[in-house]
Design an enzyme around this catalytic site. Structure first.
Site, mmCIF file in Angstrom:
data_model
loop_
_atom_site.group_PDB
_atom_site.id
_atom_site.type_symbol
_atom_site.label_atom_id
_atom_site.label_comp_id
_atom_site.label_asym_id
_atom_site.label_seq_id
_atom_site.Cartn_x
_atom_site.Cartn_y
_atom_site.Cartn_z
ATOM 1 N N GLY A 145 -1.782 6.631 -1.841
ATOM 2 C CA GLY A 145 -2.608 7.501 -2.495
ATOM 3 C C GLY A 145 -3.378 6.266 -2.890
ATOM 4 O O GLY A 145 -4.693 7.044 -2.936
ATOM 5 N N LYS A 146 -2.789 5.704 -3.886
ATOM 6 C CA LYS A 146 -3.932 4.282 -4.030
ATOM 7 C C LYS A 146 -5.274 4.133 -2.886
ATOM 8 O O LYS A 146 -6.152 3.800 -3.715
ATOM 9 C CB LYS A 146 -3.476 3.603 -5.028
ATOM 10 N N ALA B 296 0.519 -1.033 -0.293
ATOM 11 C CA ALA B 296 0.085 0.111 0.450
ATOM 12 C C ALA B 296 0.621 1.199 -0.115
ATOM 13 O O ALA B 296 0.334 2.419 -0.417
ATOM 14 C CB ALA B 296 -0.943 0.078 1.308
ATOM 15 N N GLY B 297 2.177 0.957 0.328
ATOM 16 C CA GLY B 297 2.667 2.276 0.504
ATOM 17 C C GLY B 297 2.882 3.102 -0.933
ATOM 18 O O GLY B 297 3.033 2.461 -1.701
ATOM 19 N N GLU C 113 1.483 -2.989 4.601
ATOM 20 C CA GLU C 113 2.559 -2.557 3.688
ATOM 21 C C GLU C 113 4.262 -2.039 4.669
ATOM 22 O O GLU C 113 4.277 -1.939 5.780
ATOM 23 C CB GLU C 113 3.292 -0.161 3.906
ATOM 24 N N CYS D 214 4.287 0.013 -11.864
ATOM 25 C CA CYS D 214 4.965 1.750 -12.566
ATOM 26 C C CYS D 214 6.065 1.978 -13.278
ATOM 27 O O CYS D 214 7.437 2.442 -12.973
ATOM 28 C CB CYS D 214 4.701 3.011 -11.214
#
Length: 454
Positions: free
Chosen positions: A267-268, A263-264, A287, A382
């Site tokens: 934002g999402k 999760a870190g 996270e 990403c």
């Protein structure tokens, strides 16, 4: 020159990036605030820092030529000062004499008097020729066409080749120059307006594709973020679309359990939490890094929901429950965010890809094991590197047989987006969606959706 000068702020940030593996996008705002720079000086410090980091490889080749020695033979502090000076000489409107004088003064204050003569001589040598003449000179010494391309666009050769393969997988290899050019442009700041919890301010334009996005009007968005209680936040449009691809892949049934496995910095997670509240679902987050887990908790502060945040290895954490939707925003090379993290192109190597791909496969496998029948995993990176995207999904699917089916992520995004998106079908025939800076104005997010058969 004091630590309150924009050049000193840029230099201190460059040194921390090189010596301590700091992230410029996280450190620079802190250094700017500490120095108390006004808006004009803050903009200069930002341009000097990011511009120098983006074109590091090109500047190093020019410095080596001007100095008559390899950059490996130059003290690291001095080299960073030369890079900063070279950027001012070759890529800004700062007068040459000012760029040389201020850089020499910076070296005298921060390093000492001994290297000032060398720095002065190298920068004066660089100032005598135009940027075009320097580029032609260093390209003439290149050993291959890809090396020449790398010098022109300041990308390592291995990254250029990875990008070419990823574009070719969509039949778009001719877009390589456009992609490299886009990587060197400063991205416009986009904001996520958490659905059901905030409204897009009337003075902000909507983003091109994300239905929950807004474009910053310029300047510091922090006052707007604070005023919204965190319900409006800075987030790349591609990241918004990645989260929405999972939450809107199909209608949400009340009582669904969701998990954001990696999760870190959150934002999402915040966007998924808002979507979960709207649909009556329950979200959990995980996270492994404590500091980043703290950022996840901060990101969730504006969402009126209890979201438990665990701090475990995702490969084991996923199995502690059964979930209807899981986001695997996997650790990756970050090659899709080079506009925002320019140092990443010089920090990563091909060896990083293999180690990350192994972790990515294990995280995806664990997430699929934790799905309820009919549940969906969004596998997101990403990075457009095929070894981190299509290869990971293909290998995992091959090992699971008919247990898993792929959802067409491109079709889902077309339904989610404000307007049609240019998302060509990959050569492998998969449903993977690949976003691009040059084509979509987003980070290069890869999105795959996998469903566990009922």
């Amino acid at each position: 020159m004091s630590r309150f000068d924009p050049r000193r702020v840029a230099f201190d940030t460059l040194r921390a990036v090189a010596a301590s593996d700091a992230y410029a996008n996280l450190l620079l705002p802190v250094e700017i605030a500490r120095a108390g720079l006004d808006a004009k000086d803050a903009a200069l410090a930002t341009e000097l820092t990011y511009g120098t980091l983006r074109r590091l490889g090109t500047y190093d080749a020019i410095i080596a030529s001007a100095a008559g020695r390899s950059t490996d033979e130059i003290d690291e502090d001095v080299l960073d000062a030369l890079r900063l000076g070279a950027h001012q000489l070759l890529s800004t409107r700062i007068a040459s004499h000012a760029a040389v004088h201020e850089t020499v003064a910076l070296v005298r204050e921060t390093i000492g008097a001994a290297p000032t003569g060398f720095v002065n001589a190298v920068l004066r040598r660089i100032s005598r020729d135009t940027p075009g003449e320097w580029l032609a000179r260093i390209q003439a010494a290149a050993r291959s066409d890809d090396e020449r391309l790398g010098l022109a666009y300041a990308h390592p050769v291995w990254v250029i080749r990875a990008f070419r393969r990823a574009l070719a997988a969509e039949g778009r290899a001719d877009e390589l120059d456009d992609l490299l050019r886009a990587d060197n442009a400063s991205p416009r700041v986009s904001l996520a307006v958490l659905p059901g919890l905030a409204e897009r301010p009337s003075e902000l334009a909507p983003t091109r594709y994300s239905p929950v996005g807004a474009l910053s009007a310029g300047g510091d968005p922090e006052p707007l973020i604070r005023a919204s209680g965190g319900r409006i936040r800075v987030q790349d449009e591609g990241s918004q679309l990645a989260a929405l691809a999972l939450s809107r892949a199909e209608p949400v049934r009340a009582g669904e359990r969701w998990l954001d496995l990696c999760a870190g910095p959150g934002g999402k997670t915040a966007l998924l939490a808002a979507e979960a509240v709207a649909g009556g679902a329950l979200l959990e987050a995980n996270e492994i890094a404590p500091a980043r887990a703290g950022l996840v908790r901060q990101a969730l502060a504006g969402v009126p929901a209890e979201v438990a945040v665990s701090e475990e290895d995702g490969r084991s954490r996923a199995g502690r429950g059964r979930y209807d939707r899981i986001l695997v925003d996997a650790p990756c090379t970050g090659l899709g965010a080079l506009r925002r993290r320019p140092e990443a192109r010089w920090r990563k190597s091909p060896q990083d890809v293999a180690a990350l791909a192994s972790l990515q496969r294990e995280l995806l496998e664990s997430a699929l094991d934790a799905l309820t029948p009919g549940g969906i995993v969004a596998y997101v990176t990403c990075s457009p590197h095929l070894a981190e995207t299509s290869a990971v999904v293909a290998e995992v699917r091959e090992g699971r047989g008919d247990d898993i089916e792929e959802i067409d992520a491109r079709a889902v995004l077309q339904d989610v987006a404000n307007q049609p998106m240019d998302l060509p079908t990959p050569a492998d025939g998969s449903g993977r969606a690949q976003l691009w800076p040059h084509r979509h104005g987003t980070d290069a997010m890869s999105i795959s959706l996998l469903r566990r058969r009922a």
